[in-house]
Design a protein around this motif. Structure first.
Motif, PDB file in Angstrom:
ATOM      1  N   LYS A  92       0.833  -1.203   0.000  1.00  0.00           N
ATOM      2  CA  LYS A  92       0.000   0.000   0.000  1.00  0.00           C
ATOM      3  C   LYS A  92       0.866   1.250   0.000  1.00  0.00           C
ATOM      4  O   LYS A  92       0.577   2.218  -0.726  1.00  0.00           O
ATOM      5  N   ASP A  93       1.918   1.265   0.810  1.00  0.00           N
ATOM      6  CA  ASP A  93       2.827   2.422   0.854  1.00  0.00           C
ATOM      7  C   ASP A  93       3.452   2.670  -0.519  1.00  0.00           C
ATOM      8  O   ASP A  93       3.520   3.816  -0.988  1.00  0.00           O
ATOM      9  N   ALA A 131       2.295   1.807  -3.409  1.00  0.00           N
ATOM     10  CA  ALA A 131       1.265   2.268  -4.339  1.00  0.00           C
ATOM     11  C   ALA A 131       0.996   3.760  -4.169  1.00  0.00           C
ATOM     12  O   ALA A 131       0.554   4.430  -5.106  1.00  0.00           O
ATOM     13  N   GLN A 132       1.264   4.278  -2.976  1.00  0.00           N
ATOM     14  CA  GLN A 132       1.063   5.697  -2.692  1.00  0.00           C
ATOM     15  C   GLN A 132       2.321   6.524  -2.951  1.00  0.00           C
ATOM     16  O   GLN A 132       2.381   7.690  -2.586  1.00  0.00           O
ATOM     17  N   ARG A 175       5.477   5.830  -1.846  1.00  0.00           N
ATOM     18  CA  ARG A 175       6.390   5.878  -0.712  1.00  0.00           C
ATOM     19  C   ARG A 175       7.183   4.568  -0.628  1.00  0.00           C
ATOM     20  O   ARG A 175       6.738   3.520  -1.113  1.00  0.00           O
ATOM     21  N   THR A 193       8.612   5.670   6.289  1.00  0.00           N
ATOM     22  CA  THR A 193       8.461   5.631   4.841  1.00  0.00           C
ATOM     23  C   THR A 193       9.076   6.915   4.291  1.00  0.00           C
ATOM     24  O   THR A 193       9.017   7.972   4.921  1.00  0.00           O
ATOM     25  N   GLU A 215       9.817   9.323   0.535  1.00  0.00           N
ATOM     26  CA  GLU A 215       9.198   9.631  -0.750  1.00  0.00           C
ATOM     27  C   GLU A 215      10.010   8.991  -1.889  1.00  0.00           C
ATOM     28  O   GLU A 215      11.208   9.221  -2.006  1.00  0.00           O
ATOM     29  N   SER A 259       2.839  13.377   6.499  1.00  0.00           N
ATOM     30  CA  SER A 259       3.087  13.927   5.171  1.00  0.00           C
ATOM     31  C   SER A 259       2.643  15.388   5.125  1.00  0.00           C
ATOM     32  O   SER A 259       1.490  15.700   5.428  1.00  0.00           O
TER      33      SER A 259
END
Length: 238
Positions: A40-41, A43-44, A46, A78, A80, A109
Motif C-alpha cells: 500500500k505504501d 502504491a502511494q 512511498r 516511509t 518519498e 506527510s
C-alpha cells in the motif's frame, strides 16, 4: 597532515557538504508492518525504510567512543520514492551507500512538526530483481562522534597514462571495494587508487591505499592486492 591529504579532504568535504545540503531525506513514521502495508505504501509513492543505531565498534562499555543510541532511536519509516530516485540519479550506487545524508522525520506527510533528525548512512537498498523497482531502504544513524563499518567503493585513476597499459597490458581489478571502520565525519564516498606509475606485473596492495589516518582497514591481511597490471594473453600457438 600532508599536502596530498589536505587537498583530498578539502575536495571530499566540499562534495559531501553539497550532497548533504541538497539531499535532506524526508520521512514519516510507520507503526504497522507487513507485506500488505508495504504494498500500500509503495502504491502511494512511498518506500518503506528503517533507521537504527549500529553498535559502535569503538565503544568499550564505559560510555566512550561516541553516543550510545537508545531503543527509541530505531524508527520504522516511509520515504518519498521521487526524492530517493532523484538522489540515486545524482549519487549512483554503490556510492549512495558510502554517503551520509541528513534525515528529518516529520509527524506526517506535509507536516512541519519535526520528530527526530540526524545524519544517516544507507547500508542496504532492496530492489525488485526483475523490474529494479525500489522496495525498501535500511539506514544507520551516523551522527558525529560515532564510528561505523563502511564498505567503500574503489575507483581507479591514471589509466590514460599508465605505462603498463600503454605497453598493451590489462588492468586486473581485484577488489571493487574495501571495508573500513570510519568515524562518521570522515566516511569517504569512494577511494581512489592511482595506477599512473604501474608497469606490467606491478600491483597495488591494500596497505598502499591512501586514506584518512582515522580509518582502520577491516582486513586481517593488508597484503591482499587491490589491482594488478597483467600482460595481455598470448595466442595459444605461442
Amino acid at each position: 597532515m600532508s599536502t596530498w591529504w589536505r587537498t583530498a579532504v578539502a575536495g571530499l568535504r566540499k562534495t559531501t557538504e553539497a550532497a548533504r545540503s541538497y539531499h535532506t531525506i524526508q520521512a514519516i513514521p510507520r507503526e504497522i508492518t507487513g507485506n500488505r502495508v508495504s504494498v500500500k505504501d509503495r502504491a502511494q509513492g512511498r518506500i518503506p525504510a528503517v533507521v537504527f543505531a549500529q553498535p559502535n565498534p569503538s565503544a568499550d562499555g564505559d560510555g566512550g567512543g561516541g553516543p550510545v543510541r537508545s531503543v527509541s532511536r530505531k524508527h520504522l519509516l516511509t520515504t518519498e520514492r521521487k526524492q530517493i530516485q532523484s538522489i540515486l540519479k545524482s549519487i549512483e550506487l554503490p556510492y549512495f551507500c558510502s554517503t551520509t545524508f541528513p534525515l528529518q522525520i516529520r509527524a506526517g506527510s506535509g507536516s512541519s512538526a519535526l520528530l527526530e533528525s540526524g545524519n544517516v548512512l544507507p547500508i542496504k537498498v532492496h530492489r525488485d530483481t526483475e523490474t529494479g523497482k525500489l522496495l525498501n531502504l535500511v539506514f544507520v544513524w551516523a551522527d558525529e562522534g560515532t564510528t561505523l563499518k563502511v564498505d567503500v567503493p574503489v575507483v581507479f585513476k591514471g589509466e590514460d597514462v599508465c605505462p603498463g597499459l600503454k605497453k598493451g597490458g590489462m588492468l586486473n581489478k581485484i577488489r571493487a571495494s574495501l571495508k573500513y571502520k570510519c568515524p562518521s565525519e570522515h566516511i569517504p564516498q569512494k577511494i581512489e587508487v592511482d595506477i599512473s606509475n604501474l608497469d606490467i606485473g606491478d600491483r597495488v596492495f591494500m596497505r598502499d591505499v591512501k586514506v584518512h589516518p582515522s580509518l582502520e582497514l577491516l582486513s586481517k591481511n593488508d597484503l591482499v592486492p587491490v589491482c594488478k597490471i597483467v600482460a595481455a594473453k598470448l595466442d595459444s600457438t605461442e
